[in-house]
Each structure stands twice: as C-alpha cells, then as structure tokens.
Motif scaffolding. Structure first.
Motif, short mmCIF file in Angstrom:
data_model
loop_
_atom_site.label_atom_id
_atom_site.label_comp_id
_atom_site.label_asym_id
_atom_site.label_seq_id
_atom_site.Cartn_x
_atom_site.Cartn_y
_atom_site.Cartn_z
N TRP A 214 0.83 -1.22 0.00
CA TRP A 214 0.00 0.00 0.00
C TRP A 214 0.86 1.26 0.00
CZ3 TRP A 214 -2.89 -2.29 4.82
CH2 TRP A 214 -3.46 -3.53 4.44
N THR A 238 -7.21 2.04 -3.17
CA THR A 238 -8.48 2.34 -2.48
C THR A 238 -9.13 1.07 -1.95
OG1 THR A 238 -8.77 4.23 -3.95
CG2 THR A 238 -10.72 3.52 -2.75
N THR A 239 -9.01 -0.03 -2.70
CA THR A 239 -9.78 -1.23 -2.36
C THR A 239 -8.98 -2.31 -1.62
OG1 THR A 239 -9.27 -2.13 -4.55
CG2 THR A 239 -11.37 -0.97 -4.30
N PRO A 241 -6.67 -2.55 1.00
CA PRO A 241 -6.58 -2.78 2.45
C PRO A 241 -7.81 -3.49 3.02
CG PRO A 241 -5.73 -0.61 1.91
CD PRO A 241 -6.35 -1.15 0.64
N GLU A 242 -9.00 -3.08 2.57
CA GLU A 242 -10.21 -3.69 3.09
C GLU A 242 -10.38 -5.13 2.57
OE1 GLU A 242 -13.57 -1.05 2.68
OE2 GLU A 242 -14.95 -2.67 3.22
N ARG A 243 -10.08 -5.32 1.30
CA ARG A 243 -10.17 -6.69 0.75
C ARG A 243 -9.24 -7.63 1.51
NH1 ARG A 243 -7.39 -10.28 -1.35
NH2 ARG A 243 -5.56 -8.94 -1.55
N TYR A 244 -8.01 -7.19 1.70
CA TYR A 244 -7.03 -8.03 2.39
C TYR A 244 -7.48 -8.35 3.81
CZ TYR A 244 -2.94 -9.15 5.17
OH TYR A 244 -2.10 -9.75 6.06
N ALA A 245 -7.95 -7.32 4.54
CA ALA A 245 -8.35 -7.53 5.94
C ALA A 245 -9.57 -8.45 6.04
CB ALA A 245 -8.63 -6.19 6.61
N THR A 246 -10.46 -8.36 5.06
CA THR A 246 -11.68 -9.17 5.07
C THR A 246 -11.40 -10.63 4.71
OG1 THR A 246 -12.87 -7.20 4.32
CG2 THR A 246 -14.06 -9.31 4.19
#
Ligand code: SAH
Length: 262
Positions: A214, A238-239, A241-246
């Motif tokens: 990132w 944009t997408t 960090p959230e994809r990875y964490a989820t």
C-alpha cells in the motif's frame, strides 16, 4: 558469478511480468508473506553445508539466495522473469558481498533445468512455473542431485472460506485452488516425498507482504500522478486494504515446505 545459461532458459529480453507488481512490490526484498527472520529460520533449519548449490526458480529480488550465501556460504542461481526484480537481486548480491557466489538470470523459468545438478532446488510462491505444485516438484527434481532437497512455497487455507465468493476475495479462482495444511502435507506424501521441514507464514508476516504494497502504491501515485497507469493503481490502493483484511488475512495461509524423495 557468470553461469552458463542452459538451453532450457527463455532469455528473450522482452520477457516480463505485469506492471502492477513492479509498482506494488517495488520496495519489497521478499515478494512473499515470509519475513527476513523467517527466511533466516528456514536457512538455518535446512543445515546447509558451505558450497551447497541452490537453484531458485522465480527468485524475485534474490533475498533468499543472497542472505543464504552470506550466512551459510551456499552457491546460488536464481531465474526470474521480472527485469526490475532481477536487477534488484544483482544489486543486493553486491551489497551483501556475495556477487561471486550467486548469479541471477533474467528469463522465463518454465521448463528450466540446471546444467549442473543442485543440492537444493526451490520455487517459493511461483508454482505456476511448473503448472502447479506437483508439476513444479517434478520440474525441480530434474535439477536435483540424489538425496537433495526441494523447497516449495505455497498457499493453503488457514480456515476454509465459507463461500466461493470468499475464496475469490482471497484472489483465488475457487476454493478448490488450495488445500488445508494437513491435506497439502499429505499431497507431498502422495507424490513420493517426505516433508522434512517447514516454515509457515502468520498474519503478521502476511501484513509485511501485503501492507507494504500500500505504501509502495501511495508513494508511486504521489510521484507519478499523470501516468496512464495511475487510475489502475489508485483503484487498487483504495480497495486493497479492506479486501485483504476481510479475506486473505483471515483465510489464506502460506508456507515453505522442504521435501526429500522417499
Ligand atoms: N521467490 C521470490 C519471489 C516470489 S514472487 C521471493 O520469495 O521473494 C513470484 C516471482 O516469480 C516474481 O519475482 C515474478 O517475477 C516471478 N515469475 C513469475 N512468472 C515467472 C516465470 N514464468 N518464470 C520466472 N519467474 C517468474
């Protein structure tokens, strides 16, 4: 070190990997969810003799061969399709004072067989080179001395994803792309190999691989706002960090497995 390049190597100078990797992983020394400490643990665990020849297909920026040459006196050859990573590997060898012990070939490693057999043949996080894990083990075995060790770095499911959608969220095409850890180990047995060592990623080492992308992307965007590739990189930053964490951080494991023929 200058190596003779085997006829099996495709060294076409236009060979390269998709540009997104050279942006998102530009500052990575290790292009896998394994830290420098874990790589050192693996090198020590293998009890490498000085002078052991090591082949690494998909050697990336060369961190494994360069540090093991420094720490254990191995002699190594890396083959990688990325011009940038291969150039970084050569610089790292000079930086660590091991340029006489390791060489890096810019080539597609598909079908690559070493002219002189090696004691350790590795492919960490690039098993598509042999068409999957079984094919890569078979390919590496063709460069290996009898009694030698194969190293395979491969994902597995830490937890089985609850849906195909969750598997896709881990950037797999389907749940069937990967096994659970016990099944992965069993599959090595079915191929006729003992698993003699392993070093596994954990969520922190996954973060070192994924979260470092990132900042690479953000710094690249700040430096290259007008680049035609900027919109793609912006969408990813944009997408991701959230994809990875989820998904990936929860469901995907990764490890390096050391194998010896039974
Ligand atoms: N083993 C390294 C790099 C893993 S990332 C490490 O752990 O750091 C996967 C690597 O495979 C990338 O460096 C990429 O450039 C390389 N690669 C992808 N396809 C390849 C191919 N067909 N032949 C050689 N290298 C390939």
């Amino acid at each position: 070190m200058t190596d003779t390049i085997p006829a099996s190597a495709n060294t076409d100078s236009t060979v390269d990997i998709p540009r997104i990797f050279t942006v998102s992983e530009s500052a990575h020394r290790i292009h896998n969810p394994i830290t420098a400490e874990k790589l050192a643990t693996l090198g020590a665990a293998l009890r490498l003799d000085v002078g052991t020849r090591v082949l690494d297909l998909g050697s990336g920026s060369g961190e494994m061969l360069c540090t093991w040459a420094r720490d254990h006196g191995i002699v190594g050859t890396g083959v990688d399709k990325s011009q940038l990573f291969n150039a970084q590997a050569k610089r790292r060898a000079v930086e660590l004072g091991v340029a006489a012990r390791v060489s890096f070939i810019h080539a597609d490693a598909t079908g690559y067989i070493a002219d002189e057999k090696v004691g350790v043949a590795a492919c960490l996080g690039a098993t598509w080179i042999g068409g999957g894990m079984a094919g890569t083990i078979e390919l590496l075995a063709r460069s290996l001395i009898s009694g030698g060790t194969i190293l395979i770095g491969e994902p597995y499911w830490r937890q089985l994803p609850p849906s195909e959608e969750a598997a896709k969220g881990c950037l797999a095409t389907a749940i069937s792309d990967f096994l659970m850890l016990p099944e992965l180990i069993a599959s090595c047995g079915s191929l006729g190999y003992d698993v003699v060592e392993m070093v596994l990623a954990d969520q922190d080492s996954w973060d070192r691989y994924e979260a470092a992308k990132w900042l690479n992307m953000r710094q690249w965007l700040d430096a290259n706002p007008g680049d035609e590739f900027a919109a793609d990189v912006r969408t990813k930053l944009t997408t991701e960090p959230e994809r990875y964490a989820t998904y990936t951080r929860e469901y995907l494991g990764w490890g390096v497995f050391a194998l010896m023929k039974r």
